[in-house]
Design an enzyme around this catalytic site. Structure first.
Site, mmCIF file in Angstrom:
data_model
loop_
_atom_site.group_PDB
_atom_site.id
_atom_site.type_symbol
_atom_site.label_atom_id
_atom_site.label_comp_id
_atom_site.label_asym_id
_atom_site.label_seq_id
_atom_site.Cartn_x
_atom_site.Cartn_y
_atom_site.Cartn_z
ATOM 1 N N HIS A 84 0.790 -1.239 0.000
ATOM 2 C CA HIS A 84 0.000 0.000 0.000
ATOM 3 C C HIS A 84 0.823 1.291 0.000
ATOM 4 O O HIS A 84 0.281 2.355 -0.312
ATOM 5 C CB HIS A 84 -0.954 0.075 1.202
ATOM 6 C CG HIS A 84 -1.701 -1.171 1.496
ATOM 7 N ND1 HIS A 84 -2.503 -1.796 0.570
ATOM 8 C CD2 HIS A 84 -1.774 -1.935 2.624
ATOM 9 C CE1 HIS A 84 -3.050 -2.872 1.108
ATOM 10 N NE2 HIS A 84 -2.608 -2.993 2.348
ATOM 11 N N ASP A 241 5.207 -8.031 1.491
ATOM 12 C CA ASP A 241 5.835 -8.850 2.526
ATOM 13 C C ASP A 241 4.980 -10.018 3.009
ATOM 14 O O ASP A 241 5.474 -11.135 3.159
ATOM 15 C CB ASP A 241 6.280 -7.990 3.710
ATOM 16 C CG ASP A 241 5.164 -7.139 4.309
ATOM 17 O OD1 ASP A 241 4.012 -7.223 3.827
ATOM 18 O OD2 ASP A 241 5.440 -6.387 5.264
#
Length: 509
Positions: A84, A241
């Site tokens: 994001h 991640d």
């Protein structure tokens, strides 16, 4: 390529880590560099992308030196970072402003507006619903509050893609991070005019979308000079991640679950269905044709560090290796249930399952019999309850964790790991290597064909260090205590809101 070395670089919430592995999965060298987070206003979290690149150029040479091999032994590298996080570049590829992190809450109002404006359309196309953690509402906030920054933007990148651009000069985004912007059509892996037009975002600033394993360029002469990497080293796209940690932990089959005890805590489950859920976040998986759903609590290891700083003085390790071992030892001596003390871990508001930035943390049930060890165990239990609360969202959507893998710094604590195991009531496996930089290195190997597939990489390289088994009596006790946890959370929510407003000077609201 039996002597091949693979490099993974992960940009975490507070540090950048570089890990070098051999093709059998053994870590040969690693190094970590701290990354500063700025909080210019309450609820804001920003980082300077230049600090990321400086961290990479510091960590990579250290990892190479520790490995004892030359940089020329590296055959490929890849990246991961938090999702994001938008980086805006001008016409000269210079950073325009600090990057807004996933934990930043400033765009909560914009997220609510987008929900009211186009809830069903956003869910249908992006598989998710707006919240302040997503790029789409963050960009809407920037348009309203920093229009000059938006007007100057010629490229939009997500965190890891900025690092890759600096090393290679190539501009791409993988399909998982593209989904994380909330401007992509997840089914077709294309940018969605219906979504980016909601905020009048210029599509010319959006990069080409590729698969995470795509070889998208090589380390440039400038990148090699900056980082100590060999010029021409193949660079694989990489991904966010959580996706790469799930892969690196070995969760690649439907029903495989992963719990992460890191800065934030997360719960993930893999599926083979592309379904837009209303109560959990959904992304494409690293493995083609698979998806993973995720929920998470904002404060996990960050809460652990907060409590450590409050109660434990540096240097007072009492013969243990570090203060965290002292905390773990003291918590292990406290009975399950912490003698009636509960902790709600909302130190930074909360995401799933409440999506409420006004929630506040608490310890309740405190008496004079409670020691600091009780506070540590209650914190462990409260975070485990919060993750179990998140897991209930999966059940509501017809998803079920059949296996559980535990990763993140918190998994080093045997006491905390056993508590998670008992709260969930399932066996918990802790991989030998469970961090994102390890997963990124595996992905680099898939990208250049060292491994024939993601499944082969997992089979060859992912090993289990320890398995925890649930205690039936403690699981039953924790089920009862969880009901009190839920009831007290509901009872305190309105009081949390009043305290939040009071802290902003809005007395009586």
């Amino acid at each position: 390529m039996s002597d091949a070395m693979l490099l993974g670089v992960d940009l975490g919430a507070g540090s950048l880590k570089a890990t070098i592995i051999g093709i059998e999965g053994t870590v040969q060298g690693e190094a970590t560099v701290p990354i500063r987070t700025d909080m210019p206003k309450p609820g804001w979290s920003e980082q300077n992308p230049e600090d990321w690149y400086s961290g990479l150029c510091t960590a990579v040479p250290k990892a190479i030196k520790q490995s004892g091999v030359s940089a020329g032994a590296l055959k490929a590298m890849s990246f991961s970072a938090g999702a994001h996080t938008p980086v805006l570049l001008d016409s000269n590829d210079q950073v325009i402003r600090p990057a807004i992190l996933w934990s930043d809450l400033r765009s909560s109002g914009e997220a609510r507006e987008l929900l009211e404006m186009a809830k069903e359309e956003i869910l249908r196309i992006s598989f998710n619903l707006p919240a302040a953690t997503w790029t789409l509402p963050q960009l809407l906030w920037l348009q309203r509050n920093e229009p000059d920054s938006v007007a100057a933007a010629k490229r939009l990148l997500i965190a890891k893609d900025y690092l890759r651009l600096r090393l290679t000069g190539e501009w791409h985004i993988d399909c998982v991070d593209a989904a994380g912007t909330m401007m992509a059509d997840v089914r077709s892996n294309t940018w969605s005019p219906e979504l980016y037009n909601l905020i009048d975002w210029d599509p010319l600033t959006l990069p080409p979308i590729v698969e995470p394993t795509r070889h998208i360029g090589n380390v440039s002469k400038r990148g090699a000079s900056d980082s100590g990497l060999p010029e021409g080293l193949p660079v694989i796209a990489g991904t966010m991640d959580t996706a790469i940690e799930t892969f690196g932990a070995g969760s690649i089959n439907p029903g495989d679950g992963t719990i992460k005890l890191a800065t934030a805590g997360t719960v993930c489950v893999v599926s083979d269905r592309s379904v837009a859920h209303r109560s959990v976040i959904d992304y494409p998986h690293v493995v083609p044709g698979r998806y993973f759903s995720i929920t998470g609590t904002n404060s996990c290891a960050s809460a652990h560090r907060w409590l450590c700083d409050l109660f434990y003085s540096p240097g007072t390790t009492k013969g243990a290796a570090n203060i965290f071992e002292v905390m773990d030892l003291e918590a292990s001596k406290v009975p399950a249930g912490s003698d009636g003390m509960l902790f709600h871990p909302y130190l930074s508001g909360e995401r799933s399952p409440y999506w409420d930035e006004k929630l506040r943390a608490d310890f309740i049930g405190v008496t004079m019999r409670h020691s600091r060890g009780h506070f540590v165990r209650a914190l462990y239990e409260g975070i485990a309850f919060s993750l179990f609360d998140c897991n209930l969202c999966f059940k509501a959507e017809g998803l079920e964790m059949e296996t559980v893998r535990l990763i993140g710094g918190g998994s080093k604590s045997a006491t905390w790991s056993q508590i998670v195991c008992d709260v969930f009531g399932k066996p918990v496996s802790v991989p030998v290597n469970g961090d994102a930089s390890f997963g990124a290195a595996l992905l680099a190997g898939v990208g250049i064909g060292v491994f024939a597939s993601e499944a082969e990489a997992v089979s060859q390289c992912v090993r289990v260090a320890r398995v925890f088994e649930p205690n039936v009596e403690r699981t039953a006790l924790y089920r009862d205590l969880f009901e009190i946890y839920k009831d007290s959370q509901a009872s305190l929510a309105s009081i949390n809101h009043r305290l939040f407003n009071f802290s902003l000077g809005q007395v009586g609201t």
